[in-house]
Design a protein around this motif. Structure first.
Motif, PDB file in Angstrom:
ATOM      1  N   HIS A  94       0.830  -1.205   0.000  1.00  0.00           N
ATOM      2  CA  HIS A  94       0.000   0.000   0.000  1.00  0.00           C
ATOM      3  C   HIS A  94       0.864   1.255   0.000  1.00  0.00           C
ATOM      4  O   HIS A  94       0.535   2.248  -0.657  1.00  0.00           O
ATOM      5  CB  HIS A  94      -0.944   0.004   1.211  1.00  0.00           C
ATOM      6  N   ASN A 197     -13.291  -7.895  -1.242  1.00  0.00           N
ATOM      7  CA  ASN A 197     -13.365  -8.338  -2.637  1.00  0.00           C
ATOM      8  C   ASN A 197     -12.932  -7.262  -3.626  1.00  0.00           C
ATOM      9  O   ASN A 197     -12.786  -7.544  -4.814  1.00  0.00           O
ATOM     10  CB  ASN A 197     -14.799  -8.775  -2.962  1.00  0.00           C
ATOM     11  N   ASN A 198     -12.761  -6.048  -3.146  1.00  0.00           N
ATOM     12  CA  ASN A 198     -12.385  -4.938  -4.030  1.00  0.00           C
ATOM     13  C   ASN A 198     -11.428  -4.028  -3.265  1.00  0.00           C
ATOM     14  O   ASN A 198     -11.805  -2.977  -2.767  1.00  0.00           O
ATOM     15  CB  ASN A 198     -13.633  -4.168  -4.464  1.00  0.00           C
ATOM     16  N   THR A 199     -10.194  -4.473  -3.145  1.00  0.00           N
ATOM     17  CA  THR A 199      -9.170  -3.734  -2.411  1.00  0.00           C
ATOM     18  C   THR A 199      -8.597  -2.621  -3.275  1.00  0.00           C
ATOM     19  O   THR A 199      -8.829  -2.579  -4.492  1.00  0.00           O
ATOM     20  CB  THR A 199      -8.034  -4.668  -1.979  1.00  0.00           C
ATOM     21  N   MET A 201      -5.567  -2.383  -4.072  1.00  0.00           N
ATOM     22  CA  MET A 201      -4.625  -3.034  -4.994  1.00  0.00           C
ATOM     23  C   MET A 201      -5.377  -3.541  -6.228  1.00  0.00           C
ATOM     24  O   MET A 201      -4.933  -3.329  -7.364  1.00  0.00           O
ATOM     25  CB  MET A 201      -3.897  -4.183  -4.302  1.00  0.00           C
ATOM     26  N   ASN A 202      -6.521  -4.169  -6.010  1.00  0.00           N
ATOM     27  CA  ASN A 202      -7.327  -4.652  -7.131  1.00  0.00           C
ATOM     28  C   ASN A 202      -7.843  -3.517  -7.977  1.00  0.00           C
ATOM     29  O   ASN A 202      -7.818  -3.562  -9.219  1.00  0.00           O
ATOM     30  CB  ASN A 202      -8.533  -5.473  -6.619  1.00  0.00           C
ATOM     31  N   LEU A 203      -8.313  -2.458  -7.316  1.00  0.00           N
ATOM     32  CA  LEU A 203      -8.904  -1.335  -8.030  1.00  0.00           C
ATOM     33  C   LEU A 203      -7.917  -0.709  -9.000  1.00  0.00           C
ATOM     34  O   LEU A 203      -8.245  -0.477 -10.168  1.00  0.00           O
ATOM     35  CB  LEU A 203      -9.393  -0.285  -7.018  1.00  0.00           C
ATOM     36  N   ASP A 205      -4.936  -1.958 -10.038  1.00  0.00           N
ATOM     37  CA  ASP A 205      -4.412  -2.914 -11.009  1.00  0.00           C
ATOM     38  C   ASP A 205      -5.340  -3.019 -12.209  1.00  0.00           C
ATOM     39  O   ASP A 205      -4.903  -3.148 -13.346  1.00  0.00           O
ATOM     40  CB  ASP A 205      -4.237  -4.298 -10.362  1.00  0.00           C
ATOM     41  N   LYS A 206      -6.651  -2.947 -11.942  1.00  0.00           N
ATOM     42  CA  LYS A 206      -7.645  -3.075 -13.021  1.00  0.00           C
ATOM     43  C   LYS A 206      -7.715  -1.816 -13.868  1.00  0.00           C
ATOM     44  O   LYS A 206      -7.971  -1.903 -15.078  1.00  0.00           O
ATOM     45  CB  LYS A 206      -9.040  -3.337 -12.422  1.00  0.00           C
ATOM     46  N   ASN A 207      -7.541  -0.668 -13.246  1.00  0.00           N
ATOM     47  CA  ASN A 207      -7.898   0.581 -13.903  1.00  0.00           C
ATOM     48  C   ASN A 207      -6.722   1.447 -14.351  1.00  0.00           C
ATOM     49  O   ASN A 207      -6.925   2.439 -15.035  1.00  0.00           O
ATOM     50  CB  ASN A 207      -8.795   1.408 -12.959  1.00  0.00           C
TER      51      ASN A 207
END
Length: 208
Positions: A94, A197-199, A201-203, A205-207
């Motif tokens: 983070h 389910n939507n950290t 890091m995920n946010l 990485d996707k965008n």
């Protein structure tokens, strides 16, 4: 999600800092020999908790109030340890993400944080070996106890928008509590719920 976004406002606990609020409930209930409902009533009495979180009463006043709830002696350190039990680790991933995002966006922290928690997580970061202070990771940091306003009141978001001259339509606010997102939406901010389910890091990485 990030189309047209120039600014990101982060919540702290549950978004950047790992948190388990139940640990503080359990520790405080044990310390005060009460159940969860009684503890919540104690903290709600005379708006004690919101006033402390907004910096309207001092840490000493808060501690003295907690001490007054029981007929036996409890120390300031015992109260601080129980109160801070919820604060877990600050993942290095983070830290790295925030440093990277700071080069691409205006980034801010907006957190309902009281004085005891700020002291504790600042020390925890040092103990973890993190080489940055929290203020290094954002353009500016806003804590409720220094801003004297707290989420989800719309005035809290409006104060940051005005102070930083932000365009709400180009600003994304991230929080782990729906009520805080609803307050932000009333101020015109774009919002995103952060959960297991939507950290963050995920946010990103996707965008990105």
């Amino acid at each position: 999600m990030l189309n047209g976004i120039t600014t990101i406002i982060f919540d702290f606990g549950g978004v950047i800092l790992n948190l388990n609020e139940e640990l503080t409930y359990k520790a405080m209930m044990h310390l005060l020999n009460c159940d969860k409902q009684q503890l919540q009533q104690h903290l709600a009495h005379n708006n004690t908790f919101p006033n402390y979180e907004c910096g309207l009463i001092s840490t000493d006043e808060f501690v003295q109030y907690i001490q007054s709830l029981v007929p036996y002696n409890i120390s300031k350190q015992e109260i601080a340890d129980a109160w801070n039990a919820m604060l877990l680790d600050f993942p290095q991933a983070h830290v790295d993400l925030l440093l990277r995002l700071k080069t691409k966006y205006r980034t801010f922290l907006l957190s309902n944080t009281n004085d005891l928690h700020e002291i504790a997580f600042t020390q925890n970061m040092k103990n973890q070996g993190i080489q940055y202070a929290i203020h290094d990771l954002f353009e500016r940091v806003y804590y409720s106890h220094t801003l004297h306003l707290r989420k989800p009141n719309v005035e809290t978001y409006e104060a940051v928008i005005q102070r930083e001259n932000l365009n709400p339509a180009q600003t994304l606010f991230l929080d782990d509590k729906l009520e805080n997102l609803e307050g932000a939406q009333k101020a015109g901010l774009r919002t995103q719920l952060i959960d297991a389910n939507n950290t963050i890091m995920n946010l990103f990485d996707k965008n990105e």
